[in-house]
Design a protein around this motif. Structure first.
Motif, PDB file in Angstrom:
ATOM      1  N   TYR A  41      50.967  33.832  32.149  1.00 29.03           N
ATOM      2  CA  TYR A  41      51.431  34.750  31.109  1.00 29.03           C
ATOM      3  C   TYR A  41      51.731  36.128  31.695  1.00 29.03           C
ATOM      4  O   TYR A  41      52.685  36.800  31.276  1.00 29.03           O
ATOM      5  CB  TYR A  41      50.347  34.858  30.032  1.00 29.03           C
ATOM      6  CG  TYR A  41      50.751  35.596  28.773  1.00 29.03           C
ATOM      7  CD1 TYR A  41      51.245  34.904  27.677  1.00 29.03           C
ATOM      8  CD2 TYR A  41      50.616  36.974  28.672  1.00 29.03           C
ATOM      9  CE1 TYR A  41      51.608  35.568  26.512  1.00 29.03           C
ATOM     10  CE2 TYR A  41      50.981  37.645  27.516  1.00 29.03           C
ATOM     11  CZ  TYR A  41      51.471  36.940  26.438  1.00 29.03           C
ATOM     12  OH  TYR A  41      51.840  37.598  25.296  1.00 29.03           O
ATOM     13  N   ALA A  42      50.921  36.527  32.681  1.00 30.81           N
ATOM     14  CA  ALA A  42      51.094  37.833  33.312  1.00 30.81           C
ATOM     15  C   ALA A  42      51.931  37.753  34.583  1.00 30.81           C
ATOM     16  O   ALA A  42      52.127  38.775  35.250  1.00 30.81           O
ATOM     17  CB  ALA A  42      49.717  38.427  33.639  1.00 30.81           C
ATOM     18  N   MET A  43      52.425  36.572  34.929  1.00 30.59           N
ATOM     19  CA  MET A  43      53.216  36.394  36.144  1.00 30.59           C
ATOM     20  C   MET A  43      54.714  36.350  35.869  1.00 30.59           C
ATOM     21  O   MET A  43      55.517  36.654  36.752  1.00 30.59           O
ATOM     22  CB  MET A  43      52.801  35.106  36.864  1.00 30.59           C
ATOM     23  CG  MET A  43      51.371  35.067  37.339  1.00 30.59           C
ATOM     24  SD  MET A  43      50.902  33.430  37.988  1.00 30.59           S
ATOM     25  CE  MET A  43      51.997  33.273  39.399  1.00 30.59           C
ATOM     26  N   LEU A  44      55.097  35.979  34.657  1.00 28.80           N
ATOM     27  CA  LEU A  44      56.502  35.681  34.375  1.00 28.80           C
ATOM     28  C   LEU A  44      57.401  36.904  34.550  1.00 28.80           C
ATOM     29  O   LEU A  44      58.406  36.845  35.270  1.00 28.80           O
ATOM     30  CB  LEU A  44      56.642  35.111  32.961  1.00 28.80           C
ATOM     31  CG  LEU A  44      58.066  34.727  32.533  1.00 28.80           C
ATOM     32  CD1 LEU A  44      58.615  33.652  33.452  1.00 28.80           C
ATOM     33  CD2 LEU A  44      58.082  34.255  31.083  1.00 28.80           C
ATOM     34  N   ALA A 178      52.258  38.534  45.654  1.00 31.87           N
ATOM     35  CA  ALA A 178      51.849  38.031  46.970  1.00 31.87           C
ATOM     36  C   ALA A 178      52.635  36.780  47.353  1.00 31.87           C
ATOM     37  O   ALA A 178      53.112  36.652  48.488  1.00 31.87           O
ATOM     38  CB  ALA A 178      50.353  37.741  46.970  1.00 31.87           C
ATOM     39  N   ILE A 179      52.788  35.860  46.399  1.00 27.32           N
ATOM     40  CA  ILE A 179      53.524  34.621  46.689  1.00 27.32           C
ATOM     41  C   ILE A 179      54.990  34.920  46.950  1.00 27.32           C
ATOM     42  O   ILE A 179      55.603  34.363  47.875  1.00 27.32           O
ATOM     43  CB  ILE A 179      53.365  33.627  45.528  1.00 27.32           C
ATOM     44  CG1 ILE A 179      51.898  33.195  45.394  1.00 27.32           C
ATOM     45  CG2 ILE A 179      54.257  32.403  45.738  1.00 27.32           C
ATOM     46  CD1 ILE A 179      51.624  32.315  44.194  1.00 27.32           C
ATOM     47  N   ALA A 180      55.571  35.803  46.133  1.00 31.43           N
ATOM     48  CA  ALA A 180      56.992  36.109  46.276  1.00 31.43           C
ATOM     49  C   ALA A 180      57.305  36.812  47.589  1.00 31.43           C
ATOM     50  O   ALA A 180      58.363  36.584  48.195  1.00 31.43           O
ATOM     51  CB  ALA A 180      57.459  36.959  45.099  1.00 31.43           C
ATOM     52  N   THR A 181      56.396  37.662  48.053  1.00 30.02           N
ATOM     53  CA  THR A 181      56.659  38.431  49.273  1.00 30.02           C
ATOM     54  C   THR A 181      56.290  37.680  50.548  1.00 30.02           C
ATOM     55  O   THR A 181      56.877  37.924  51.599  1.00 30.02           O
ATOM     56  CB  THR A 181      55.891  39.772  49.235  1.00 30.02           C
ATOM     57  OG1 THR A 181      54.500  39.511  49.003  1.00 30.02           O
ATOM     58  CG2 THR A 181      56.429  40.658  48.129  1.00 30.02           C
ATOM     59  N   THR A 182      55.329  36.768  50.460  1.00 29.51           N
ATOM     60  CA  THR A 182      54.903  36.047  51.667  1.00 29.51           C
ATOM     61  C   THR A 182      55.605  34.707  51.841  1.00 29.51           C
ATOM     62  O   THR A 182      55.733  34.227  52.979  1.00 29.51           O
ATOM     63  CB  THR A 182      53.381  35.802  51.648  1.00 29.51           C
ATOM     64  OG1 THR A 182      53.035  35.057  50.481  1.00 29.51           O
ATOM     65  CG2 THR A 182      52.635  37.125  51.637  1.00 29.51           C
ATOM     66  N   VAL A 183      56.071  34.120  50.761  1.00 29.47           N
ATOM     67  CA  VAL A 183      56.742  32.815  50.853  1.00 29.47           C
ATOM     68  C   VAL A 183      58.244  32.987  50.670  1.00 29.47           C
ATOM     69  O   VAL A 183      59.030  32.809  51.598  1.00 29.47           O
ATOM     70  CB  VAL A 183      56.172  31.828  49.808  1.00 29.47           C
ATOM     71  CG1 VAL A 183      56.876  30.470  49.921  1.00 29.47           C
ATOM     72  CG2 VAL A 183      54.664  31.666  49.991  1.00 29.47           C
ATOM     73  N   ALA A 184      58.644  33.311  49.449  1.00 29.18           N
ATOM     74  CA  ALA A 184      60.053  33.528  49.126  1.00 29.18           C
ATOM     75  C   ALA A 184      60.119  34.170  47.749  1.00 29.18           C
ATOM     76  O   ALA A 184      59.210  33.975  46.930  1.00 29.18           O
ATOM     77  CB  ALA A 184      60.824  32.201  49.123  1.00 29.18           C
ATOM     78  N   PRO A 185      61.175  34.957  47.468  1.00 25.21           N
ATOM     79  CA  PRO A 185      61.266  35.620  46.162  1.00 25.21           C
ATOM     80  C   PRO A 185      61.177  34.670  44.983  1.00 25.21           C
ATOM     81  O   PRO A 185      60.671  35.039  43.919  1.00 25.21           O
ATOM     82  CB  PRO A 185      62.629  36.308  46.221  1.00 25.21           C
ATOM     83  CG  PRO A 185      62.855  36.570  47.677  1.00 25.21           C
ATOM     84  CD  PRO A 185      62.265  35.374  48.368  1.00 25.21           C
ATOM     85  N   ALA A 186      61.656  33.438  45.150  1.00 25.43           N
ATOM     86  CA  ALA A 186      61.623  32.473  44.046  1.00 25.43           C
ATOM     87  C   ALA A 186      60.262  31.810  43.897  1.00 25.43           C
ATOM     88  O   ALA A 186      59.975  31.209  42.853  1.00 25.43           O
ATOM     89  CB  ALA A 186      62.689  31.400  44.253  1.00 25.43           C
ATOM     90  N   ALA A 187      59.418  31.915  44.919  1.00 28.22           N
ATOM     91  CA  ALA A 187      58.149  31.187  44.922  1.00 28.22           C
ATOM     92  C   ALA A 187      57.204  31.659  43.831  1.00 28.22           C
ATOM     93  O   ALA A 187      56.396  30.879  43.305  1.00 28.22           O
ATOM     94  CB  ALA A 187      57.481  31.296  46.286  1.00 28.22           C
ATOM     95  N   GLY A 188      57.278  32.934  43.479  1.00 28.83           N
ATOM     96  CA  GLY A 188      56.408  33.443  42.418  1.00 28.83           C
ATOM     97  C   GLY A 188      56.667  32.745  41.093  1.00 28.83           C
ATOM     98  O   GLY A 188      55.734  32.374  40.377  1.00 28.83           O
ATOM     99  N   LEU A 189      57.957  32.542  40.769  1.00 36.32           N
ATOM    100  CA  LEU A 189      58.296  31.852  39.527  1.00 36.32           C
ATOM    101  C   LEU A 189      57.998  30.359  39.612  1.00 36.32           C
ATOM    102  O   LEU A 189      57.647  29.737  38.607  1.00 36.32           O
ATOM    103  CB  LEU A 189      59.779  32.067  39.185  1.00 36.32           C
ATOM    104  CG  LEU A 189      60.125  33.394  38.510  1.00 36.32           C
ATOM    105  CD1 LEU A 189      61.617  33.450  38.189  1.00 36.32           C
ATOM    106  CD2 LEU A 189      59.315  33.580  37.234  1.00 36.32           C
ATOM    107  N   VAL A 190      58.137  29.783  40.797  1.00 34.23           N
ATOM    108  CA  VAL A 190      57.779  28.364  40.965  1.00 34.23           C
ATOM    109  C   VAL A 190      56.296  28.169  40.667  1.00 34.23           C
ATOM    110  O   VAL A 190      55.902  27.232  39.961  1.00 34.23           O
ATOM    111  CB  VAL A 190      58.115  27.877  42.387  1.00 34.23           C
ATOM    112  CG1 VAL A 190      57.554  26.477  42.620  1.00 34.23           C
ATOM    113  CG2 VAL A 190      59.626  27.882  42.608  1.00 34.23           C
ATOM    114  N   ALA A 191      55.470  29.061  41.197  1.00 31.83           N
ATOM    115  CA  ALA A 191      54.023  28.980  40.944  1.00 31.83           C
ATOM    116  C   ALA A 191      53.724  29.179  39.467  1.00 31.83           C
ATOM    117  O   ALA A 191      52.864  28.503  38.897  1.00 31.83           O
ATOM    118  CB  ALA A 191      53.291  30.028  41.779  1.00 31.83           C
ATOM    119  N   GLU A 192      54.436  30.121  38.830  1.00 31.58           N
ATOM    120  CA  GLU A 192      54.234  30.369  37.398  1.00 31.58           C
ATOM    121  C   GLU A 192      54.524  29.124  36.579  1.00 31.58           C
ATOM    122  O   GLU A 192      53.739  28.729  35.700  1.00 31.58           O
ATOM    123  CB  GLU A 192      55.142  31.524  36.949  1.00 31.58           C
ATOM    124  CG  GLU A 192      54.944  31.985  35.529  1.00 31.58           C
ATOM    125  CD  GLU A 192      55.710  31.161  34.505  1.00 31.58           C
ATOM    126  OE1 GLU A 192      55.311  31.154  33.324  1.00 31.58           O
ATOM    127  OE2 GLU A 192      56.717  30.517  34.879  1.00 31.58           O
TER     128      GLU A 192
END
Length: 432
Positions: A41-44, A178-192
């Protein structure tokens, strides 16, 4: 339809510890998957900003897409809450998380493909609209679980939920970044999307703790929770709280950047959120003698007072201290608001009522961040801190002026005998 909760006002306040609350049979079976499902909810919003900024090169575009998602969530969320009351949580939650995962996946694909901005708006709408209303659903489960317990149990449960909400709003953005900057910009939304899907389905599977369904009676049109004037008043007050969240995020970031210490913004905002978490923990441990209505007015007044000092802070250190003091009023306000709204609607509308409050916070957050951003661009970082004062101030005026609406219908004037003396019968703990 079950009537509103009515309980005798206790002669002596009762304190219920968190340990006792968490030993409630079946509590952990829904709390664990709920945490996984509500963390996104706080990641999107931040995930959207980080991705769109990378693919389209504009913070303005990224913020606009995130705002569209937030507004869709605020407007559609209460309708899903209403459907959950009517058809059951699982019946609404399962299709919601599936559509959400598909929508977020489409948003990622379009962004990476550098699609036109209007297509991003198009898919951001269902992505936001289908964010699962886990916080409201968990609170509805606590109401069902603690229906036969004194109001102090529910007060502690709502305190626990408020602390959990604050924790997710501290951890969620950090995790997405952290996920977006260390993996890839799209990774944060994938995790969400993955957390929403897995956590949502696991939560929906816990049917034994789900509240009873309240199907529509033949020939009877069920009233919306928003039909209650008290619910509308609390939604407006929570809209003011949302402007505090949104304006603080933007204003703290702008102030830190102007001071040449952009990396400190997360720490300053974390102290603000930490103050709320601390107050929420302590609030749930107190055996309150004051009614919930009185506590709501007091905590909201303290929130306005705390916000009124932010604009005048000369440096980041003093701003962090002022933010801490301001944050101390947030959790008590939210906890008491949820306690009050539970007494204002019948059982068949409780999830919807909780969702209206949550949606109001989200809508206020979008408004607060947008207005603060415009003021900062035009007049400098300090002007952004005027938005929390204005938003919360208007909420306080409404609460004080219309406080009589926070008493459940029929709660006044009824007495019952206890120990040979008449005592007021209260709806929940709303009388004040």
């Amino acid at each position: 339809m079950t009537a509103r909760r009515t309980v005798d006002s206790p002669a002596v306040p009762t304190r219920v510890g968190y340990g006792s609350l968490l030993r409630t049979p079946g509590a952990w079976t829904f709390l664990v998957p709920a945490f996984a499902a509500r963390l996104p909810y706080a990641m999107l919003s931040l995930g959207i900003v980080l991705l769109i900024r990378d693919t389209h090169g504009s913070y303005g575009t990224a913020g606009a897409v995130a705002a569209v998602s937030a507004v869709a969530q605020a407007l559609v969320g209460p309708q899903t809450g209403r459907l959950a009351d009517r058809f059951g949580q699982a019946a609404v939650l399962v299709p919601s998380v599936l559509v959400h995962a598909v929508s977020v996946g489409a948003l990622i694909a379009l962004a990476l493909g550098h699609a036109p901005v209007w297509t991003l708006f198009l898919v951001a709408t269902p992505a936001g609209a289908t964010v699962p209303q886990i916080g409201a659903m968990v609170r509805a489960r606590w109401v069902a679980k603690l229906a036969d317990q004194p109001p102090a149990h529910l007060n502690t449960a709502f305190a626990f939920e408020s602390v959990t909400d604050e924790f997710t709003f501290v951890i969620g953005p950090v995790l997405a970044s952290a996920i977006a900057t260390t993996v890839a910009p799209a990774a944060g939304l994938v995790a969400e999307a993955a957390l929403t899907l897995v956590g949502g389905l696991a939560f929906a599977a816990q049917r034994r703790t789900s509240p009873a369904r309240h199907p529509q009676e033949a020939g009877v049109r069920p009233a919306s929770a928003l039909a209650s004037p008290g619910v509308r008043l609390l939604a407006g007050a929570f809209l003011g709280v949302g402007t505090v969240f949104g304006a603080m995020q933007v204003s703290v970031t702008a102030t830190a950047e102007a001071a040449g210490q952009a990396g400190v913004s997360g720490t300053v905002y974390g102290i603000f959120a930490g103050g709320s978490m601390l107050a929420g923990v302590l609030y749930g441990m107190v055996a309150w003698r004051r009614s919930a209505r009185q506590r709501m007015l007091a905590s909201y007044a303290l929130l306005v007072l705390g916000c009124s000092t932010l604009w005048a802070m000369p440096d980041l250190t003093s701003l962090a201290v002022a933010g801490l003091i301001c944050g101390l009023a947030i959790a008590p306000t939210l906890i008491t608001g949820y306690t009050l709204v539970e007494t204002l609607v019948a059982d068949g509308a409780k999830t919807e009522a909780f969702t209206w409050l949550t949606g109001a916070i989200g809508l206020g957050l979008a408004i607060g961040s947008t207005v603060a951003g415009q003021l900062i661009d035009a007049h400098g970082p300090w002007t952004g801190f005027l938005v929390p004062v204005a938003g919360a101030g208007l909420g306080l005026v409404a609460l004080v002026t219309l406080r009589r609406l926070l008493v459940a219908p029929g709660a006044r004037g009824r007495t019952v005998a206890r120990s040979g003396a008449p005592v007021q019968r209260l709806a929940g703990v709303s009388e004040g």
